[in-house]
Scaffold this motif. Structure first.
Motif, short mmCIF file in Angstrom:
data_model
loop_
_atom_site.label_atom_id
_atom_site.label_comp_id
_atom_site.label_asym_id
_atom_site.label_seq_id
_atom_site.Cartn_x
_atom_site.Cartn_y
_atom_site.Cartn_z
N TRP A 1 40.59 44.00 46.28
CA TRP A 1 40.17 43.94 44.88
C TRP A 1 40.41 42.58 44.21
O TRP A 1 39.72 42.22 43.29
CB TRP A 1 40.90 45.01 44.06
N HIS A 2 41.46 41.88 44.66
CA HIS A 2 41.88 40.65 43.97
C HIS A 2 41.84 39.49 44.97
O HIS A 2 41.93 39.70 46.17
CB HIS A 2 43.29 40.81 43.41
N HIS A 3 41.74 38.30 44.44
CA HIS A 3 41.65 37.18 45.38
C HIS A 3 42.25 35.91 44.81
O HIS A 3 42.53 35.80 43.60
CB HIS A 3 40.19 36.96 45.79
N LEU A 4 42.42 34.96 45.70
CA LEU A 4 42.84 33.61 45.32
C LEU A 4 42.03 32.64 46.15
O LEU A 4 41.91 32.79 47.37
CB LEU A 4 44.33 33.40 45.64
N ASN B 1 39.48 42.08 34.95
CA ASN B 1 39.15 41.20 33.82
C ASN B 1 39.96 39.92 33.71
O ASN B 1 39.89 39.25 32.70
CB ASN B 1 39.25 41.96 32.51
N LEU B 2 40.77 39.60 34.73
CA LEU B 2 41.64 38.42 34.58
C LEU B 2 41.34 37.35 35.63
O LEU B 2 41.16 37.66 36.81
CB LEU B 2 43.11 38.83 34.69
N ILE B 3 41.34 36.12 35.17
CA ILE B 3 41.29 34.96 36.06
C ILE B 3 42.47 34.06 35.68
O ILE B 3 42.65 33.73 34.51
CB ILE B 3 39.97 34.17 35.91
N VAL B 4 43.28 33.70 36.66
CA VAL B 4 44.37 32.76 36.44
C VAL B 4 43.94 31.44 37.07
O VAL B 4 43.61 31.39 38.25
CB VAL B 4 45.68 33.25 37.09
N ALA C 1 45.34 27.94 32.74
CA ALA C 1 44.73 28.84 31.76
C ALA C 1 44.63 30.24 32.33
O ALA C 1 44.64 30.43 33.55
CB ALA C 1 43.32 28.34 31.40
N VAL C 2 44.55 31.20 31.43
CA VAL C 2 44.14 32.55 31.82
C VAL C 2 42.82 32.82 31.11
O VAL C 2 42.63 32.42 29.96
CB VAL C 2 45.19 33.62 31.47
#
Lengths: 418, 162
Positions: free
Chosen positions: A248-251, A304-307, A315-316
């Motif tokens: 679900w999440h990535h970098l 809904n979040l991008i770091v 920024a977020v």
């Protein structure tokens, strides 16, 4: 793979979108109002942790900020005992918004419409004319204030990032994100933060097109030609993709590497015009401050979040759907509390690279609209994500993959039960 | 002899001419001349009322000196991707705030209508500019121009300067 028709209550079925196939999606997912409505219920108010804001934005008791989970307006508030609460910004009586200013400080929530009052824990503590006037009117004897509190979200925080979920089924925040991607948050949030300011970018496209864009490390050097024009980043720089076990999440990250003569990745990149040099390269100055050589790191936490760490631009970004064909990207740009004036100036200059006017990010504002416009022509045709095969796996050394985009569709289909 | 009132009027006219020339440079797509409206070390910033009023230093665009402005225009011409569009700047109420020997500061309101290549038009920006001009030459030049947008929202993207 099991062949099953698309289940999407009332929308057309699409037999070729088989369960477990994350390499394609029908274009109508970007323009179908029924799907959009279902997303609010099953995804944003389903088993997902939604980013609400930063704890430093509500430092003192009673400080609040209005934020969003999907389209729903949410109040994130510091209760009198210091805990952070999140409540749906809607009076339990007539449904008016309780907080109509973006931020402020309150001792209690007071609805302006009929003066119903709630404490900061969401409990209904006052109803105007509850007993009527002169013995006449008022609520009936069966009215139970305890049944009419505000709708509360579960709240968890990590490194000052505040998340909320409507669902009791969402796993703990740590389990949701996973240890490897928590470590990448640790990497950036190394000391107390300071908000340097906000931007908001209204995107002429469905929210998913921006969510995918952030997971799509393949496009970076191709769409954002500034990189190539001014010789900043090439696909053959070091770096890679990390993906949470859930998919679900990535970098996605890029590392500074010693110069080499490797020509791969240079060919066929549009507008590679190395004759252009910045007259003032100071906007590209990067002070290593996080203990490694990573120059760019974009991390997504579904939905809904991008770091973001781009050089010294921290920024977020919070992604807010604003109707089926519109979304809003709210940037909270950060520095550290102990930044010297020098460092602050460097961050402010470097921020020319990002945001709605950013040299390497402005295109993301228009490219989603390009897809949105064309998608409507044939809503049952498929967008495809073939780069890097079928897998949703991390990739070391290459960012030329759509693995994380496939991870997005895995998360989306899981929440949507489609 | 010019009266004090006449001098004030003359200064006001010089500012109006400088602002009009600046807006025409942008609106008629002579962007390569943009930085020539500034002194060599002139500053240009675009921010929002939200950041400005809360004392938050972040800007949408920060240019320290003409070189950074030229880089913006080179990137706009060669690198950045966006749909073709034009601005029409409409100047509003002008107020002189500080007058000294070598510079004058003013505050003025404006709106910008953006027209896309397919004809779609919208009010893209509205706000105030805080300008400080060098008054020593024949034409006023910006020492500093800070554009403060009333809205926090930028629709799609901001690539052409304001």
């Amino acid at each position: 793979l099991q062949e099953e028709p698309v289940r999407s209550s009332g929308t057309e079925t699409n037999p070729s979108w088989s369960v477990g196939d994350f390499t394609r999606a029908p274009f109508r997912v970007y323009s179908d109002v029924e799907i959009y409505a279902l997303e609010q219920e099953r995804l944003f108010q389903g088993p997902t942790w939604n980013f609400l804001g930063l704890d430093i934005e509500i430092a003192g008791p009673g400080d609040y900020k209005v934020t969003y989970v999907g389209e729903a307006s949410i109040i994130m508030v510091r209760a009198l005992d210091g805990r952070i609460n999140a409540v749906l910004n809607r009076c339990a009586h007539k449904g008016a918004v309780l907080c109509y200013k973006p931020r402020g400080n309150v001792r209690e929530f007071n609805c302006v419409y009929h003066n119903w009052v709630y404490n900061l824990d969401g409990a209904l503590t006052g109803v105007a004319f509850r007993k009527g006037v002169g013995g006449k009117g008022g609520v009936g004897p069966d009215f139970d204030a305890a049944q009419h509190g505000l709708r509360m979200l579960r709240v968890e925080t990590y490194k000052g990032l505040v998340f909320g979920t409507f669902s009791g089924e969402t796993p703990s925040l740590n389990d949701y994100i996973g240890s490897e991607l928590l470590a990448s948050i640790d990497r950036v949030f190394i000391k107390p933060l300071k908000v340097l300011g906000y931007h908001s970018q209204v995107l002429p496209n469905n929210w998913k097109l921006y969510a995918e864009n952030n997971k799509d490390s393949y496009h970076a050097s191709l769409l954002h030609v500034f990189h190539n024009t001014f010789g900043v980043v090439r696909p053959n720089m070091g770096g890679g993709i990390k993906i949470s076990p859930s998919g679900w999440h990535h970098l996605s990250y890029t590392e500074r590497t010693p110069p080499n003569n490797d020509e791969t990745g240079r060919e066929k990149v549009r507008s590679l015009r190395e004759q252009y040099k910045l007259q003032d390269p100071s906007i590209m100055e990067h002070r290593l401050e996080l203990g490694d050589l990573i120059t760019n790191s974009i991390q997504t936490i579904f939905p809904n979040l991008i770091v973001q760490q781009i050089l010294n631009c921290l920024a977020v970004r919070q992604l807010v759907p604003r109707g089926v064909e519109r979304s809003e990207l709210i940037w909270t740009v950060l520095g550290f509390e102990d930044d010297t004036p020098d460092m602050l100036e460097l961050r402010l200059k470097a921020n020319n690279l990002v945001g709605p006017a950013g040299f390497i990010s402005m295109e993301d504002g228009c490219v989603g609209g390009f897809v949105q416009r064309a998608a409507k022509a044939d809503p049952n045709a498929m967008t495809i994500m073939p780069m890097g095969g079928h897998a949703i796996e991390p990739s070391e050394g290459s960012r030329v993959t759509e693995a994380a985009v496939r991870g997005f569709w895995k998360a989306w289909r899981s929440c949507m039960e489609i | 002899m010019t009266s004090a009132f006449d001098q004030k009027l003359l200064l006001r006219l010089r500012i109006e001419v400088a602002l009009a020339d600046y807006m025409h440079t942008i609106d008629s797509d002579r962007l390569e001349d943009w930085s020539s409206h500034f002194t060599k070390d002139g500053r240009y910033r675009v921010t929002t009322r939200e950041n400005y009023d809360h004392g938050l230093p972040l800007c949408l665009i920060t240019c320290e000196g003409g070189a950074m402005m030229n880089d913006r225009i080179i990137a706009l011409r060669t690198a950045n991707i966006y749909e073709p569009h034009v601005y029409c700047h409409v100047p509003g109420a002008l107020r002189i705030t500080t007058v000294s020997e070598s510079f004058v500061s003013s505050e003025s309101t404006f709106i910008v209508v953006r027209t896309m290549s397919d004809g779609a038009m919208d009010v893209f920006a509205c706000g105030r500019s805080f300008d400080t001009f060098d008054t020593t030459g024949d034409n006023l030049m910006f020492r500093e121009r800070t554009v403060v947008l009333d809205s926090r929202q930028i629709h799609t993207l901001l690539v052409i300067p304001l």
